[in-house]
Design a protein around this motif. Structure first.
Motif, PDB file in Angstrom:
ATOM      1  N   ARG A  75       0.847  -1.185   0.000  1.00 56.56           N
ATOM      2  CA  ARG A  75       0.000   0.000   0.000  1.00 56.56           C
ATOM      3  C   ARG A  75       0.888   1.243   0.000  1.00 56.56           C
ATOM      4  NH1 ARG A  75      -2.820  -0.787   5.860  1.00 56.56           N
ATOM      5  NH2 ARG A  75      -3.136  -2.825   4.879  1.00 56.56           N
ATOM      6  N   ALA A  76       0.316   2.366  -0.394  1.00 51.60           N
ATOM      7  CA  ALA A  76       1.069   3.622  -0.454  1.00 51.60           C
ATOM      8  C   ALA A  76       1.189   4.218   0.944  1.00 51.60           C
ATOM      9  CB  ALA A  76       0.382   4.615  -1.387  1.00 51.60           C
ATOM     10  N   ILE A  77       2.339   4.849   1.211  1.00 53.13           N
ATOM     11  CA  ILE A  77       2.544   5.519   2.492  1.00 53.13           C
ATOM     12  C   ILE A  77       1.553   6.679   2.611  1.00 53.13           C
ATOM     13  CG2 ILE A  77       4.161   6.922   3.851  1.00 53.13           C
ATOM     14  CD1 ILE A  77       5.061   4.118   3.871  1.00 53.13           C
ATOM     15  N   PRO A  78       0.712   6.700   3.660  1.00 53.58           N
ATOM     16  CA  PRO A  78      -0.224   7.822   3.808  1.00 53.58           C
ATOM     17  C   PRO A  78       0.504   9.085   4.257  1.00 53.58           C
ATOM     18  CG  PRO A  78      -0.845   5.914   5.165  1.00 53.58           C
ATOM     19  CD  PRO A  78       0.546   5.679   4.678  1.00 53.58           C
ATOM     20  N   ARG A  79      -0.057  10.220   3.928  1.00 49.89           N
ATOM     21  CA  ARG A  79       0.533  11.499   4.311  1.00 49.89           C
ATOM     22  C   ARG A  79       0.366  11.719   5.816  1.00 49.89           C
ATOM     23  NH1 ARG A  79       2.189  15.530   1.323  1.00 49.89           N
ATOM     24  NH2 ARG A  79       1.187  14.602  -0.518  1.00 49.89           N
ATOM     25  N   GLY A  80       1.469  12.130   6.472  1.00 48.99           N
ATOM     26  CA  GLY A  80       1.422  12.523   7.866  1.00 48.99           C
ATOM     27  C   GLY A  80       1.392  11.392   8.871  1.00 48.99           C
ATOM     28  N   LEU A  81       1.540  10.136   8.417  1.00 49.23           N
ATOM     29  CA  LEU A  81       1.492   8.996   9.338  1.00 49.23           C
ATOM     30  C   LEU A  81       2.909   8.476   9.575  1.00 49.23           C
ATOM     31  CD1 LEU A  81      -0.832   7.493  10.766  1.00 49.23           C
ATOM     32  CD2 LEU A  81      -0.670   5.742   8.978  1.00 49.23           C
ATOM     33  N   PRO A  82       3.358   8.390  10.846  1.00 43.30           N
ATOM     34  CA  PRO A  82       4.723   7.900  11.123  1.00 43.30           C
ATOM     35  C   PRO A  82       4.875   6.436  10.749  1.00 43.30           C
ATOM     36  CG  PRO A  82       3.489   8.181  13.165  1.00 43.30           C
ATOM     37  CD  PRO A  82       2.643   8.770  12.084  1.00 43.30           C
ATOM     38  N   PHE A  83       6.147   6.027  10.553  1.00 39.64           N
ATOM     39  CA  PHE A  83       6.440   4.682  10.067  1.00 39.64           C
ATOM     40  C   PHE A  83       5.911   3.602  11.011  1.00 39.64           C
ATOM     41  CE2 PHE A  83       9.608   1.223   9.061  1.00 39.64           C
ATOM     42  CZ  PHE A  83       9.103   0.956   7.806  1.00 39.64           C
ATOM     43  N   ASN A  84       6.040   3.824  12.325  1.00 37.57           N
ATOM     44  CA  ASN A  84       5.573   2.794  13.256  1.00 37.57           C
ATOM     45  C   ASN A  84       4.060   2.587  13.139  1.00 37.57           C
ATOM     46  OD1 ASN A  84       5.086   5.338  14.360  1.00 37.57           O
ATOM     47  ND2 ASN A  84       5.133   4.567  16.460  1.00 37.57           N
ATOM     48  N   SER A  85       3.312   3.670  12.899  1.00 34.88           N
ATOM     49  CA  SER A  85       1.862   3.533  12.743  1.00 34.88           C
ATOM     50  C   SER A  85       1.518   2.816  11.443  1.00 34.88           C
ATOM     51  CB  SER A  85       1.198   4.912  12.758  1.00 34.88           C
ATOM     52  OG  SER A  85       1.416   5.567  13.990  1.00 34.88           O
ATOM     53  N   VAL A  86       2.297   3.082  10.391  1.00 30.97           N
ATOM     54  CA  VAL A  86       2.058   2.409   9.112  1.00 30.97           C
ATOM     55  C   VAL A  86       2.268   0.902   9.282  1.00 30.97           C
ATOM     56  CG1 VAL A  86       2.795   2.195   6.710  1.00 30.97           C
ATOM     57  CG2 VAL A  86       2.738   4.446   7.795  1.00 30.97           C
ATOM     58  N   LYS A  99      11.972  -3.097  16.635  1.00 30.56           N
ATOM     59  CA  LYS A  99      13.178  -3.739  16.109  1.00 30.56           C
ATOM     60  C   LYS A  99      13.408  -3.373  14.634  1.00 30.56           C
ATOM     61  CE  LYS A  99      13.022  -7.771  19.197  1.00 30.56           C
ATOM     62  NZ  LYS A  99      12.912  -9.252  19.249  1.00 30.56           N
ATOM     63  N   LEU A 100      12.322  -3.336  13.869  1.00 31.87           N
ATOM     64  CA  LEU A 100      12.440  -2.969  12.454  1.00 31.87           C
ATOM     65  C   LEU A 100      12.995  -1.563  12.302  1.00 31.87           C
ATOM     66  CD1 LEU A 100       9.054  -4.393  11.103  1.00 31.87           C
ATOM     67  CD2 LEU A 100      11.311  -5.047  10.286  1.00 31.87           C
ATOM     68  N   ILE A 101      12.455  -0.631  13.065  1.00 28.51           N
ATOM     69  CA  ILE A 101      12.895   0.763  12.986  1.00 28.51           C
ATOM     70  C   ILE A 101      14.352   0.896  13.407  1.00 28.51           C
ATOM     71  CG2 ILE A 101      12.553   3.058  13.979  1.00 28.51           C
ATOM     72  CD1 ILE A 101       9.550   2.450  14.037  1.00 28.51           C
ATOM     73  N   LEU A 110      14.300   7.256   8.378  1.00 32.98           N
ATOM     74  CA  LEU A 110      12.875   7.072   8.138  1.00 32.98           C
ATOM     75  C   LEU A 110      12.089   8.376   8.163  1.00 32.98           C
ATOM     76  CD1 LEU A 110      12.309   3.799  10.186  1.00 32.98           C
ATOM     77  CD2 LEU A 110      12.304   4.057   7.703  1.00 32.98           C
ATOM     78  N   ARG A 111      12.716   9.465   8.587  1.00 35.04           N
ATOM     79  CA  ARG A 111      12.044  10.763   8.523  1.00 35.04           C
ATOM     80  C   ARG A 111      11.913  11.239   7.083  1.00 35.04           C
ATOM     81  NH1 ARG A 111      15.747  14.077  12.633  1.00 35.04           N
ATOM     82  NH2 ARG A 111      17.278  12.955  11.350  1.00 35.04           N
ATOM     83  N   HIS A 112      12.636  10.568   6.168  1.00 36.94           N
ATOM     84  CA  HIS A 112      12.591  10.942   4.765  1.00 36.94           C
ATOM     85  C   HIS A 112      11.571  10.123   3.975  1.00 36.94           C
ATOM     86  CE1 HIS A 112      16.994  12.514   5.189  1.00 36.94           C
ATOM     87  NE2 HIS A 112      16.099  13.353   5.670  1.00 36.94           N
ATOM     88  N   LEU A 113      10.700   9.399   4.679  1.00 35.95           N
ATOM     89  CA  LEU A 113       9.627   8.683   3.997  1.00 35.95           C
ATOM     90  C   LEU A 113       8.788   9.675   3.201  1.00 35.95           C
ATOM     91  CD1 LEU A 113       8.269   6.198   6.693  1.00 35.95           C
ATOM     92  CD2 LEU A 113       9.662   5.649   4.710  1.00 35.95           C
ATOM     93  N   ARG A 114       8.392   9.262   2.002  1.00 29.85           N
ATOM     94  CA  ARG A 114       7.594  10.147   1.155  1.00 29.85           C
ATOM     95  C   ARG A 114       6.192   9.576   0.983  1.00 29.85           C
ATOM     96  NH1 ARG A 114      10.692  11.709  -4.239  1.00 29.85           N
ATOM     97  NH2 ARG A 114       8.778  12.951  -4.413  1.00 29.85           N
ATOM     98  N   ALA A 115       5.198  10.411   1.255  1.00 32.78           N
ATOM     99  CA  ALA A 115       3.813   9.993   1.071  1.00 32.78           C
ATOM    100  C   ALA A 115       3.598   9.584  -0.382  1.00 32.78           C
ATOM    101  CB  ALA A 115       2.858  11.121   1.451  1.00 32.78           C
ATOM    102  N   GLY A 116       2.902   8.473  -0.579  1.00 30.05           N
ATOM    103  CA  GLY A 116       2.639   7.974  -1.925  1.00 30.05           C
ATOM    104  C   GLY A 116       3.593   6.891  -2.376  1.00 30.05           C
ATOM    105  N   ASN A 117       4.797   6.825  -1.775  1.00 25.69           N
ATOM    106  CA  ASN A 117       5.714   5.739  -2.109  1.00 25.69           C
ATOM    107  C   ASN A 117       5.192   4.429  -1.532  1.00 25.69           C
ATOM    108  OD1 ASN A 117       7.250   7.715  -3.266  1.00 25.69           O
ATOM    109  ND2 ASN A 117       9.134   7.208  -2.194  1.00 25.69           N
ATOM    110  N   GLU A 118       5.583   3.323  -2.144  1.00 23.65           N
ATOM    111  CA  GLU A 118       5.004   2.023  -1.793  1.00 23.65           C
ATOM    112  C   GLU A 118       5.770   1.340  -0.660  1.00 23.65           C
ATOM    113  OE1 GLU A 118       3.103  -0.977  -4.723  1.00 23.65           O
ATOM    114  OE2 GLU A 118       5.145  -1.714  -4.382  1.00 23.65           O
ATOM    115  N   LEU A 119       5.011   0.800   0.274  1.00 23.50           N
ATOM    116  CA  LEU A 119       5.553  -0.034   1.353  1.00 23.50           C
ATOM    117  C   LEU A 119       4.913  -1.409   1.230  1.00 23.50           C
ATOM    118  CD1 LEU A 119       7.220  -0.204   4.058  1.00 23.50           C
ATOM    119  CD2 LEU A 119       5.057   0.235   5.212  1.00 23.50           C
TER     120      LEU A 119
END
Length: 445
Positions: A75-86, A99-101, A110-119
């Motif tokens: 799924r695409a990274i949602p805007r404004g949602l931190p990686f742990n919540s995703v 552990k993953l983080i 991980l602060r450079h995650l871009r909304a819309g990119n695929e995870l």
């Protein structure tokens, strides 16, 4: 003499012979039956062995699938949602998420995650976490996989190939729509508009029936799906019978630019408009215009473009910012000094994105449309001056950049001929695009 029929006399030994034949027949039947039974048992044993082999292979394959096969959900990274919540939205528990983080700290921020990119999250068929992958950009992927009691993270290059491909089409609505109809992405329409933007406005000059041909580099994944566009190597646009062509060429200094087939630069010293996307002219250059606020006639030495507040404003040419700030009725003003005695003015801005003394490039975003100063609504008042005299930008003949130099002309001619020869055949492309779908053949019921 009459011959009398005599009764047949029994031949001694016939009874024994018949009995022997009967015994032989029964023995033969017994032998054949035994053979059939033996063959049946042999076939049964073969079937049983094959069944046992298939069961073993199925068990081996099931074990392989459990140990090797990873099923991904993406799924695409949602805007404004931190990686742990995703991750937790994917069903990853909090301990595993931590552990993953932690495992990514040394390879990717991980602060450079871009909304819309695929995870994507990979699990075994039994639901065990096998991998986490995040597409950083078109060339790189962040992979995280279990390693003992923790995880290992690394950045891997995405295998891809780049090749030149032809694209062609006919304008029915807009260039944007026609590029989509040709199976391409909107980015290609914007790139094409940028190339020919010095000569025509694709928002007002296009006509139904116009055609285009493009030779563009496409980067593709190993699966064949396109990743991104590279350089446009050659392009052609037929605007109601007026044909524009562009050839990409790197000169001896490695500077790249687009040229006409006869070596003239397509780039002008100034862009066609101070706005990236066309906007209506709400007030033209005039020596005597009625001012809507001052209620008096006075010169209007610029061109007003009506556009919503926040619309990006671009510098029409390379230059140096000699003023950026508030100035009376002009509101927020940017003044840029260019070569050959030209200066440009961008007025009533809601926001300034450059500062005095800064160098800017042609097409660089310098501010946002607003209505500061004496303005009745959001718009850009754009003015251009040369050696102290304001000019009518709408009627200004924009000067070109330098043509192909003499030492580069032979190489340019070879590049031009090769690129133009690879442009797609327009008639074939249009015929293919408009060919009716093959009729389906009904199957027998």
């Amino acid at each position: 003499m009459d011959t009398e029929l005599q009764p047949v006399q029994s031949v001694p030994g016939n009874g024994s012979r018949n009995k022997a034949l009967q015994i032989f027949g029964w023995a033969l039947i017994a032998i054949l039956a035994a053979g059939v039974i033996a063959e049946s048992y042999a076939q049964r044993r073969t079937v049983e062995r094959e069944l046992a082999r298939q069961i073993h292979l199925a068990q081996v394959e099931a074990a392989r699938i459990q140990s090797e096969v990873t099923l991904f959900s993406s799924r695409a990274i949602p805007r404004g949602l931190p990686f742990n919540s995703v991750l937790q939205n994917f069903g990853v528990d909090a301990t595993t998420t931590s552990k993953l983080i932690a495992s990514t700290a040394r390879v990717f921020d991980l602060r450079h995650l871009r909304a819309g990119n695929e995870l994507s999250i990979g699990r075994s068929v039994l639901g065990q976490l096998r991998a986490v992958r995040y597409q950083i950009d078109s060339d790189r992927m962040l992979w995280i996989a279990p390693s003992g009691a923790s995880f290992h993270a690394e950045i891997q290059n995405i295998p891809s190939t780049t090749g030149a491909e032809g694209v062609a089409g006919q304008i029915q609505g807009s260039l944007w729509e026609s590029i989509l109809d040709a199976g391409e992405r909107p980015e290609l329409a914007m790139r094409l508009a940028d190339i020919f933007g010095y000569d025509m406005d694709f928002y007002t000059d296009t006509r139904p029936g116009d055609t285009f041909r493009v030779l563009v580099e496409k980067k593709r994944f190993a699966t064949g799906s396109p990743v991104s566009y590279g350089h446009i190597l050659a392009a052609e646009y037929n605007n109601h019978g007026r044909i524009y062509r562009a050839i990409l060429f790197h000169d001896s200094t490695s500077r790249e630019a687009y040229y006409t087939p006869d070596g003239k630069s397509l780039k002008r010293a100034f862009l066609h408009s101070p706005l990236k996307f066309a906007a209506p002219v709400t007030s033209h250059f005039s020596k005597s215009r009625f001012h809507p606020i001052l209620k008096t006639y006075r010169p209007h030495l610029g061109t007003d473009y009506g556009a919503p507040t926040g619309t990006p404003v671009q510098s029409i040419g390379d230059g140096k910012v000699i003023f950026a700030g508030r100035k009376g009725g002009a509101g927020n003003l940017i003044q840029i000094q260019h070569t050959n005695g030209y200066e440009t003015f961008y007025m009533h801005l809601s926001r300034l994105l450059v500062r005095s003394g800064q160098r800017v490039d042609q097409g660089q975003r310098i501010g946002l449309v607003g209505m500061t100063g004496l303005a009745t609504g959001p718009h850009l008042d754009f003015r251009i001056e040369r050696k102290g005299q304001f000019l009518n930008f709408e009627h200004l003949s924009l000067p070109s950049s330098s043509p192909i130099s003499s030492p580069d002309r032979v190489e340019f001619a070879a590049t031009r001929d090769r690129a133009l020869s690879l442009l797609p055949n327009l008639n074939e492309t249009l015929a293919h695009n408009h060919a009716p779908a093959a009729a389906s053949v009904p199957t027998a019921q």
